[in-house]
Design an enzyme around this catalytic site. Structure first.
Site, short mmCIF file in Angstrom:
data_model
loop_
_atom_site.label_atom_id
_atom_site.label_comp_id
_atom_site.label_asym_id
_atom_site.label_seq_id
_atom_site.Cartn_x
_atom_site.Cartn_y
_atom_site.Cartn_z
N GLU A 49 0.85 -1.19 0.00
CA GLU A 49 0.00 0.00 0.00
C GLU A 49 0.88 1.24 0.00
O GLU A 49 1.98 1.24 0.58
CB GLU A 49 -0.90 0.00 1.25
N ASN A 94 -6.76 1.66 2.50
CA ASN A 94 -7.51 2.91 2.65
C ASN A 94 -7.02 3.97 1.65
O ASN A 94 -7.79 4.83 1.23
CB ASN A 94 -7.35 3.45 4.08
N ASN A 194 -12.04 -0.87 -1.49
CA ASN A 194 -11.41 -1.38 -0.27
C ASN A 194 -12.26 -1.04 0.94
O ASN A 194 -12.64 0.13 1.12
CB ASN A 194 -10.02 -0.74 -0.08
N GLU A 195 -12.56 -2.05 1.75
CA GLU A 195 -13.24 -1.86 3.06
C GLU A 195 -14.34 -0.80 2.98
O GLU A 195 -14.38 0.12 3.80
CB GLU A 195 -12.21 -1.51 4.14
N TYR A 266 -7.38 -8.52 11.42
CA TYR A 266 -6.10 -8.37 12.12
C TYR A 266 -6.29 -8.85 13.55
O TYR A 266 -7.35 -8.70 14.13
CB TYR A 266 -5.67 -6.89 12.10
N GLU A 314 -6.49 -9.17 3.34
CA GLU A 314 -5.69 -8.49 4.38
C GLU A 314 -5.79 -9.33 5.64
O GLU A 314 -6.89 -9.51 6.19
CB GLU A 314 -6.21 -7.07 4.67
N GLN A 371 1.24 -6.04 5.74
CA GLN A 371 1.66 -5.71 4.41
C GLN A 371 3.01 -6.37 4.16
O GLN A 371 3.45 -7.15 5.01
CB GLN A 371 1.72 -4.19 4.28
#
Ligand code: AHR
Length: 532
Positions: A49, A94, A194-195, A266, A314, A371
């Site tokens: 990212e 993000n 994304n998200e 996460y 992720e 990442q």
């Protein structure tokens, strides 16, 4: 008639240290004919990212002694290969929800400097799509590109697919050619935003609004290039209040038009609850099973037999409680953001999370460790010195290297322990793979007990006679150790004594809080059978 005698060995203790008497036993039965699915290589993906020092100062650092003439750090490329990375998601995260992809193509001197609102950073745009594709080529990984569905929409997504994948003879494809890239980039994997379920996301949407937009975007992108494969945004965590209803609504719109639904999660310890943290893979199992159930419910509702695939794009250990949040950051260029230094215990959890992904290889087809460099990453860099491996590097690299062939169903009889977060959870977790071509078997085993050794007993009677060739262990007394700039190889896995007998079963000692790899090959007399 008497049954043939069983040859059973007890492998040596690890590291030759004196250890406390073990009290736990875990019995495992394996059968080469009981398979879950082939090991999908795209499970060993990662994520780059435009965030912190992942791109700038991570994979790209012009002028650094480690960098080549194009500014790509050679040491990071080498470690990416050693890690076994197969797919890399880019450019966010993000970040992508405020990104104009056109800023990152064409002559570097003409590219605009922008504010990245997601991470309050100054973005130079000196690294963009063509530089990423060049990096993927050098790293021998497949690109997976996310489009901006936060501040942008269908037109910009189609323009990007045209720029990247159309051969020529149109405005955007001719611009790519003018920029020096005669051949199309041929990017197959695309993420539809994304998200988008997260209120922190620029352009956050309701599930209905997102489902409708993603569907129309998918249809139009496929009109530009019908060969692309599309990932619909699922929940950014199973702890989101909209988890479940988000997937159901978005899939109600988009089921027929997408190839995957995404999952993000996460893990970190809360307070001193190490027991629950060590059981993070149990939570990952539940999350995956929940998303499969929802996808299959929507399929049934629509009269479809399709088993939608999952993209866990992720996942990692991330000490999010230590991050003050993007709203508290100062405006900076490539700042040091969330550069977590991982312990061996964190690596045990990462190894176990990867086992959860393998166990679901029949449905999870893509997974990205988030990442790759510096930002919650297995690879770390500092200017002017060689990159190093964080603890989490080792279980990932060893799994990517040795999980080959098919994932086997594991018959597991393990003691349970009580966790505050998930109730009773098995102390030991085991996943096994077998390569039918070579006959090689890899067993991945985690002992989640904080204090007790576990004896792992593995019965192999339905296999040809086998020989244990390696037992590597990571954990035990070393759980709090880290690797860092001044001690880059302080915490590495170590080998246990395995002997040299041909066997039908074995017992191995798993230290407390440890991740283990036990590799077997067909017995010497049988090796020739697999060489043909
Ligand atoms: O990986 C860090 C951030 O975590 C990503 O930008 C976002 O997608 C997730 O919330």
């Amino acid at each position: 008639m008497d049954a043939a005698p069983i040859t059973w060995v007890t492998l040596g203790q690890c590291g030759g240290r004196r250890q406390t008497p073990h009290v736990l036993t875990c019995r495992v039965t394996l059968n080469p004919d009981l398979r879950i699915a082939p090991v999908e290589r795209k499970l060993f993906g990662s994520f780059v990212e435009h965030m912190g020092r992942c791109v700038y100062g991570g994979i790209f650092e012009p002028g650094d002694p480690q960098a080549d003439a194009d500014g790509l750090r050679r040491d990071v490329l080498d470690l990416t290969t050693e890690l076994g990375i197969t797919v890399v998601r880019y450019p966010g995260g993000n970040f992508v929800s405020g990104y104009r992809w056109e800023d990152g193509v064409g002559p570097v001197a003409e590219r605009p400097r922008r504010l990245d609102l997601a991470w309050r950073s100054r973005e130079s745009n000196t690294f963009g799509l063509a530089e990423f594709m060049q990096w993927c080529d050098r790293a021998n990984v497949e690109p997976m590109v996310a489009i901006n569905l936060g501040t942008r929409g269908i037109q910009e997504a189609c323009d990007l697919v045209e720029y990247a994948n159309h051969a020529g003879g149109s405005y955007w494809s001719d611009l790519r050619i003018k920029h020096g890239h005669t051949e199309p980039f041929a990017i197959k994997l695309w993420c539809l935003g994304n998200e988008m379920d997260g209120p922190w996301q620029i352009g956050h949407k309701t599930a209905g609004a997102y489902g409708a937009l993603a569907t129309e975007c998918a249809k139009a992108m496929r009109q530009v290039d019908p060969s692309i494969r599309l990932v619909l945004c699922g929940s950014s965590s199973p702890r989101m209040p909209t988890f479940g209803s988000w997937e159901a609504t978005a899939l109600d719109y988009a089921f027929e038009y997408v190839d995957y639904i995404s999952l993000h999660s996460y893990f970190e310890p809360y307070g001193d609850d190490v027991g629950s943290f060590l059981a993070s893979a149990h939570a990952m199992d539940n999350f995956i099973d929940g998303v499969i159930a929802i996808a299959d419910r929507i399929a049934a509702k629509k009269g479809s037999e399709r088993k939608l695939k999952l993209s866990f794009d992720e996942w990692n250990v991330w000490y999010q409680q230590r991050f003050a949040g993007h709203v508290n950051l100062e405006w900076e260029t490539a700042p040091r953001l969330i550069e977590d230094e991982y312990t061996v215990r964190d690596a045990v959890v990462v190894g176990n999370l990867l086992m959860s992904l393998l166990r679901h290889a029949d449905r999870v087809e893509i997974a990205c460790l988030a990442q790759l460099v510096n930002v919650i990453a297995p690879i770390r860099t500092e200017p002017g010195m060689p990159a190093w491996r964080q603890t989490t590097f080792y279980p990932f690299a060893l799994t990517a290297r040795h999980a080959r062939g098919d994932v086997l169903r594991v018959g597991l009889d393990a003691t349970k322990y009580e966790t505050a977060a998930y109730g009773d959870v098995p102390v030991t977790d085991v996943v096994a793979t077998r390569d039918a071509g070579t006959g090689e078997v890899a067993i991945f085993a985690v002992n989640r007990s904080q204090t007790e050794l576990t004896t792992l007993e593995v019965a192999l009677r339905t296999f040809p006679r086998m020989r244990v060739v390696e037992h590597l262990t990571y954990g035990g007394h070393a759980s709090d150790l880290t690797n860092n700039q001044s001690a880059p190889t302080r915490a590495v896995p170590h080998a246990c004594d395995v002997g040299s007998a041909d066997i039908d079963g074995f017992s191995a000692t798993l230290p407390a809080q440890s991740w283990n790899l036990i590799r077997l090959t067909p017995a010497q007399a049988d090796v020739a059978r697999f060489r043909t």
